[in-house]
Scaffold this active site. Sequence first.
Site, PDB file in Angstrom:
ATOM      1  N   LYS A  97      -5.820  -9.530  16.521  1.00 21.27           N
ATOM      2  CA  LYS A  97      -6.415  -9.560  17.562  1.00 21.27           C
ATOM      3  C   LYS A  97      -6.942 -10.846  18.021  1.00 21.27           C
ATOM      4  CE  LYS A  97      -8.502  -7.395  20.972  1.00 21.27           C
ATOM      5  NZ  LYS A  97      -8.189  -6.711  22.126  1.00 21.27           N
ATOM      6  N   ASP A 125      -5.213   0.178   8.078  1.00 21.22           N
ATOM      7  CA  ASP A 125      -5.780   1.681   7.722  1.00 21.22           C
ATOM      8  C   ASP A 125      -5.513   2.240   9.079  1.00 21.22           C
ATOM      9  OD1 ASP A 125      -7.187   3.895   6.818  1.00 21.22           O
ATOM     10  OD2 ASP A 125      -9.003   3.179   8.031  1.00 21.22           O
ATOM     11  N   ASP A 156      -2.198   5.448   9.720  1.00 18.70           N
ATOM     12  CA  ASP A 156      -2.333   7.030  10.272  1.00 18.70           C
ATOM     13  C   ASP A 156      -1.584   7.330  11.380  1.00 18.70           C
ATOM     14  OD1 ASP A 156      -4.364   7.391   8.105  1.00 18.70           O
ATOM     15  OD2 ASP A 156      -5.571   8.585   9.476  1.00 18.70           O
TER      16      ASP A 156
END
Length: 361
Positions: free
Chosen positions: A192, A248, A252
Amino acid sequence: MEQARIVVVAGDGIGPEVTREAQRVLEAVAPKHGLALAFEEHLIGGASIDAHGTPLRDEVVARARQSQAVLLGAVGGPKWDAMPVATRPEKGLLRIRKELGLFANLRPATVFPALAGASTLRPDVVSGVDMLVVRELTGGLYFGEPRGRSAAGGKREARNTMVYDEDEVARIARVAFEAARGRRKHVTHVHKANVLEVSQLWVEVVDEVAKDFPDVALAHQLVDSCAMLLVRDPGRFDVIVTENLFGDILSDEAAQITGSLGMLPSASLGAGGIGLYEPVHGSAPDIAGKDAANPLAAILSAAMLLEHSLAAHDAARRVRDAVTAVLEAGHRTADLVLPGEQRPTIGCRAMGDRVLEALAL
Ligand code: IPM
Ligand code: MG
């Protein structure tokens, strides 16, 4: 034959059920490949809090340090949800990663052809997806200081710190480039950098490391657009490397693309030579103790253990082939069936049995 010591920390929720199946698979496959494995079980997470008042005892860390590998189930559950972060079950997991120096978390997300129809995305979008998320695991917001809560003048406040130094970035970048060399030779660094100084440092350092890997292509991708591209065109990704929290979240997402979070294994590696292997899915308290969990992510984590900690490549392939065969034969746990789809399902133990049968062939 030298014995390899494996510390088993099954943890909470479905952790014990799925880990049991993974251990059975290791026990079955080891003698066929000249491996002698000695397992020892310890508590972690909520189970350890209940028994000893702490999510991870020093003694367990010491035993893990003396082992070749750690096989972990999952931690956490509603029983401990109200606890402050500093003493929760998750702290046990974070601590063992940190204490063993496991900075590199490898999360492969592969679509098994038999499961292409189990994804909530269209089969033509997901078929052939084969990516590896390389998540930094011992830095960033998870561990940065200062952290904590305060109440100045009665007003509640909380802070966490995202911090990385250049060495932490360079070593995980190297892991990603090395991994890409054995794959399709493409690394996507996710960041980012339009907002965060930390990400700007990552871009700089990843570019520097890339110079040592001229045979590997590198792209930098903003994390928000990466999240979007993962569902639009997941097949474009080979190796994704990123900091702890982004990894993380994106792992997923990558897992769900494959049809089920219940399929995704992981390996956490460091400089110390010990590896920790765990399914990505977590403790799923809603189905714990019901024999309804999918043990395949734990079993595939055991395959990663064979591969990375014991260099037992044939044994690892044998386990993966057995999982593929079981899926091709049509066996499914409930998580692998789409809502509305009419299909018989089997439980956790039965799925383990099917894998053991396929291994025996
Ligand atoms: C994971 C989990 C853990 C993490 C939790 C349980 C602390 O979500 O391994 O992805 O955030 O790392
Ligand atoms: Mg997670």
